[in-house]
Write a protein that holds these residues in place. Structure first.
Motif, short mmCIF file in Angstrom:
data_model
loop_
_atom_site.label_atom_id
_atom_site.label_comp_id
_atom_site.label_asym_id
_atom_site.label_seq_id
_atom_site.Cartn_x
_atom_site.Cartn_y
_atom_site.Cartn_z
N GLY A 72 -6.45 -6.63 -39.48
CA GLY A 72 -7.39 -6.92 -38.40
C GLY A 72 -7.11 -6.08 -37.17
O GLY A 72 -5.97 -5.96 -36.73
N GLY A 73 -8.16 -5.44 -36.64
CA GLY A 73 -8.04 -4.73 -35.38
C GLY A 73 -7.33 -3.40 -35.43
O GLY A 73 -6.97 -2.84 -34.40
N CYS A 74 -7.13 -2.84 -36.63
CA CYS A 74 -6.40 -1.57 -36.72
C CYS A 74 -7.29 -0.37 -36.40
O CYS A 74 -6.80 0.75 -36.28
CB CYS A 74 -5.76 -1.41 -38.10
N GLY A 75 -8.60 -0.61 -36.27
CA GLY A 75 -9.49 0.47 -35.83
C GLY A 75 -10.46 0.99 -36.88
O GLY A 75 -11.00 2.09 -36.73
N LYS A 76 -10.74 0.21 -37.91
CA LYS A 76 -11.63 0.65 -38.99
C LYS A 76 -13.05 0.93 -38.49
O LYS A 76 -13.64 1.98 -38.78
CB LYS A 76 -11.68 -0.41 -40.09
N THR A 77 -13.60 -0.04 -37.76
CA THR A 77 -14.98 0.09 -37.31
C THR A 77 -15.09 1.24 -36.31
O THR A 77 -16.07 2.00 -36.33
CB THR A 77 -15.44 -1.25 -36.69
N THR A 78 -14.09 1.37 -35.47
CA THR A 78 -14.07 2.47 -34.50
C THR A 78 -14.01 3.81 -35.23
O THR A 78 -14.67 4.78 -34.84
CB THR A 78 -12.84 2.33 -33.58
N THR B 72 -16.28 -1.30 -30.35
CA THR B 72 -16.33 -2.72 -30.73
C THR B 72 -16.13 -3.59 -29.50
O THR B 72 -16.62 -4.71 -29.45
CB THR B 72 -15.26 -3.05 -31.80
N ASP B 73 -15.42 -3.08 -28.49
CA ASP B 73 -15.22 -3.87 -27.28
C ASP B 73 -16.55 -4.09 -26.53
O ASP B 73 -16.78 -5.15 -25.97
CB ASP B 73 -14.21 -3.19 -26.35
N SER C 18 -14.84 -7.57 -37.00
CA SER C 18 -15.76 -7.53 -38.13
C SER C 18 -15.62 -8.80 -38.94
O SER C 18 -14.51 -9.27 -39.20
CB SER C 18 -15.44 -6.32 -39.03
N GLY D 176 -10.87 -6.98 -41.41
CA GLY D 176 -9.43 -6.93 -41.64
C GLY D 176 -8.76 -8.29 -41.61
O GLY D 176 -7.75 -8.49 -42.30
N ASN E 219 -3.65 5.28 -37.57
CA ASN E 219 -4.56 5.33 -36.43
C ASN E 219 -3.81 5.02 -35.13
O ASN E 219 -2.70 4.48 -35.14
CB ASN E 219 -5.69 4.31 -36.64
N ASP F 24 -2.93 8.05 -30.14
CA ASP F 24 -3.02 8.26 -28.69
C ASP F 24 -2.16 7.26 -27.92
O ASP F 24 -1.86 7.46 -26.75
CB ASP F 24 -4.48 8.09 -28.25
N ALA G 99 -8.89 7.14 -33.73
CA ALA G 99 -10.32 6.88 -33.86
C ALA G 99 -10.96 6.74 -32.49
O ALA G 99 -12.08 7.17 -32.26
CB ALA G 99 -10.54 5.62 -34.69
#
Ligand SMILES: Nc1nc2c(ncn2[C@@H]2O[C@H](COP(=O)(O)OP(=O)(O)OP(=O)(O)O)[C@@H](O)[C@H]2O)c(=O)[nH]1
Ligand SMILES: [Mg+2]
Length: 670
Positions: free
Chosen positions: A17-23, A41-42, A60, A82, A133, A136, A253
């Motif tokens: 969850g929240g690892c950046g898939k959708t981004t 997503t934010d 998601s 996730g 991911n 940065d 991402a």
């Protein structure tokens, strides 16, 4: 769609969850000019998280599909949720894709959910490409992240790129196979001197590994010859397809760094779809069903060609199914297409008989694609409509929701008369209730389900019941003598007729039994049904005119009620047999927790299907595990899982029984 099968890729994007898939999918769609603005997503404006509940929660909740072109290839992305509560769609997505893009937050490394998803990918024999991911972020340790993947998931995971970081800023990457360095802005640069040793070391490691998949390569490698990158990539591709090698790439991402290289890896390293059958076959791997989209089925074409507005056949349902317009999905946006061939994913509206998991083919076909076995549901709540009208609409709305979420279950408990909603976790059920309201206008309240307590007796007695009403016209007369005694657990109810000489006429004997059964339904301790009782009907008397069915029911009931209080009545509770699968290091804590739930451990043994896991078997009162799932999660960091089934009824300990009796009193008064 005019693209050769070997130029297609169907990639399922998975990860914690929240690892950046959708981004990541959003960044790729933006990079490849499928969308003109990169959402987040934010802000709730990404292409994949289009559902109103997803926008509100910024996570998601269901899978979504997008597609893009890259270097003349057509790539489909299945973005999956996730969080473990919504794993059902991740599993359906893995089944429908040809490979898995496992996104891992480089800062966290592999986590429990990564482990779970990776195991599913392995079970489905899907190649996995890792994407680290969040490069940065400050103080990311890529080597530590890689180690966590190697330790938790597979030793056969290797970096293809490693980052160039300057002044804590992620600037570029070193391509290990090419032995070249790139700056994301400037293009190719010299390999920074401080990284050349690392490159040397990682190159050797990688090439040595790849050589093990090809004898010729191995020979050249051993002789110290220069190895061609194309040959290495070709060999690598075969190893990846066999799911015996797992490449790792890197990026951010959010900042849009690394997506280009990722796309290259996808087309260079991941397998193309295959024509799986010699017929037109498609698998329905997802159904959306809400007022916003209507009913929309997603088909993954496995082989052949599907055309719009044509008749097909649902093999599972053994019924014809007409497909209307075939549409490509970009999140919720649809665009018509005339045809779909192997490897394509298309949406079709308003299918009549088709559900998630069904195979669509041509008439006469008996091919049924395997589908995902849904994970074990974890937690149950009772659902109550807030008002009378809601109660009626509830069932219909929930069955629509089940169509789009096969990990949800809904049933009526005959014992407690409650409607029970079962799902993957508390959050799953809360989201379900919230969707009921926002999408279907049905307001529902979730409560912990009632426990189906019972009552029984521990002693025996003889009891006489007489019902007599002989004033005025037609009278009533029934009279019986019974013996009440306990049966062993699971004995249920026995009724033995020992009347001799017609003391009670034959036709009234069932009446006595009926009266006793009715009385047993409302126990004497806390009003719960009584079980495991034997009744012997030993004597009685009757009146030639006034005796009736009703009078003997009354007599039976009176005899039972009078007698049962003298038989040491007690409260029983359902006890379940649980199997809890736990990592070795959590054994002590989990057993301690089971003990605190009045559980009795029956045994433990190493779990053959999962290294480093133990299987604990225990008997636990059901009342103590209504909220077991979240607690087990927190003890084991989400690594354990469990299942249970009803085992038996057992006497409730005195102190706890007193509480239950008190509660039942209050409920009656309230
Ligand atoms: N710093 C940084 N943040 C990121 C990066 N990728 C995603 N995020 C942030 O991480 C959060 C979660 O991103 P999502 O793309 O929604 O993650 P997800 O994996 O799709 O989440 P679920 O689908 O709910 O499992 C958001 O706040 C993103 O902005 C990244 O590369 N760097
Ligand atoms: Mg997401």
């Amino acid at each position: 769609m005019g693209v050769d099968i070997d130029k297609k890729r169907v990639v399922t994007v998975c990860g914690d969850g929240g690892c950046g898939k959708t981004t990541l999918v959003e960044d790729i769609l933006f990079l490849t000019k499928k969308i003109t603005r990169k959402g987040s997503t934010d802000k709730g404006n990404t292409t994949m998280d289009f559902d109103s509940e997803e926008i509100e929660r910024k996570i998601s909740l269901q899978l979504a599909v997008g597609n893009t072109q890259w270097k003349k290839h057509l790539i489909y992305f299945i973005d999956t949720p996730g969080y473990h509560n919504f794993i059902a769609d991740a599993l359906c997505g893995i089944r429908a894709g040809d490979s898995v893009l496992m996104v891992v937050d480089a800062k966290d490394g592999s986590k429990a959910q990564t482990e779970r998803l990776f195991a599913e990918a392995q079970r489905e024999k899907k190649p996995v490409l890792f994407y680290l991911n969040g490069l940065d972020k400050e103080d990311v340790d890529v080597n530590a992240a890689v180690d966590s993947i190697k330790n938790d998931l597979s030793e056969k995971a290797f970096l293809l790129h490693f980052p160039i970081v300057e002044n804590n800023e992620f600037k570029g990457y070193v391509d290990i196979l090419e032995q070249k360095a790139y700056d994301y802005e400037k293009g190719e640069i010299d390999v920074p001197s401080n990284l050349s040793d690392m490159l040397e070391e990682k190159y050797m490691e990688l090439v040595e590994e790849i050589s093990t998949y090809d004898d010729e390569l191995m020979e050249k490698y051993l002789e110290g010859e220069e190895l061609d990158k194309d040959v290495l990539v070709k060999t690598l591709k075969i190893a990846i397809e066999e799911a015996s090698f797992y490449p790792i790439t890197i990026g951010s991402a959010l900042k849009g760094l690394g997506s280009e290289q990722l796309l290259n890896s996808i087309i260079d390293l991941l397998p193309a779809p295959k024509e799986e059958y010699d017929k037109d076959v498609a698998l329905v791997f997802k159904t959306y069903n809400d007022p916003q989209l209507g009913k929309m089925s997603l088909l993954r074409v496995c082989s052949g060609t599907f055309s719009s507005d044509s008749n097909y056949f649902n093999v599972n349902k053994d019924q014809e199914e007409r497909l209307g317009a075939l549409q490509l999905m970009q999140g919720k946006n649809l665009s018509k297409t005339e045809e779909a061939t192997a490897g394509d994913i298309v949406a079709v509206a308003k299918l009549k008989v088709t559900q998630t998991g069904d195979t669509i083919s041509t008439k006469g076909s008996d091919i049924v694609c395997d589908f995902v076995e849904m994970p074990l549901p974890f937690i149950s709540y009772a659902v109550y409509g807030t008002s009378k009208g809601d109660e009626e609409k509830l069932g219909a709305a929930i069955s629509k929701m089940i169509e789009s979420d096969p990990s949800l279950k809904f049933e009526r408990n005959d014992e407690t008369k409650e409607f029970i909603l079962t799902g993957m976790g508390a959050m799953h059920l809360e989201v379900t209730a919230s969707k009921l309201k926002s999408k279907f206008g049905v307001e529902a309240t979730l409560k912990l389900p009632k426990v189906a307590y019972k009552e029984t007796i521990k002693g025996k007695t003889r009891s006489h019941g007489r019902y007599k009403k002989q004033t005025g016209g037609h009278g009533q007369f029934g009279d019986c003598v019974i013996e009440i005694e306990p049966l062993s657990r699971g004995g249920g109810f026995e009724f033995e007729d020992l009347i001799v000489g017609g003391a009670i006429p034959k036709q009234f004997i069932p009446s006595v039994e009926k009266g006793i059964k009715a009385a047993m339904e409302q126990g004497v301790v806390a009003g719960y049904p009584m079980i495991d009782i034997k009744i012997k009907l030993v004597d009685g008397s009757y009146h030639p005119v006034d005796s009736s069915d009703l009078a003997f029911q009354m007599a039976g009931s009176i005899a039972f009620k009078d007698g049962v209080v003298k038989c040491k009545p007690v409260l029983l509770e359902p006890v379940v047999e649980m199997e809890v699968y736990v990592p070795d290091e959590n054994m002590g804590d989990v057993i301690g927790d089971l003990n605190s739930r009045r559980g009795r451990v029956l045994g433990m043994e190493p779990y053959e299907d999962k290294k480093g896991y133990q299987r604990i078997r225990a008997l636990v009162p059901q009342a103590e595990i209504l909220e077991y799932a979240p607690s087990l999660r927190s003890i084991t960091g989400g690594r354990a899982f469990f299942k249970y089934h009803f085992s038996t009824y057992e006497e409730v300990p005195q102190q706890i029984a007193e509480k239950i009796i008190e509660e039942s009193k209050q409920e009656k008064e309230g």
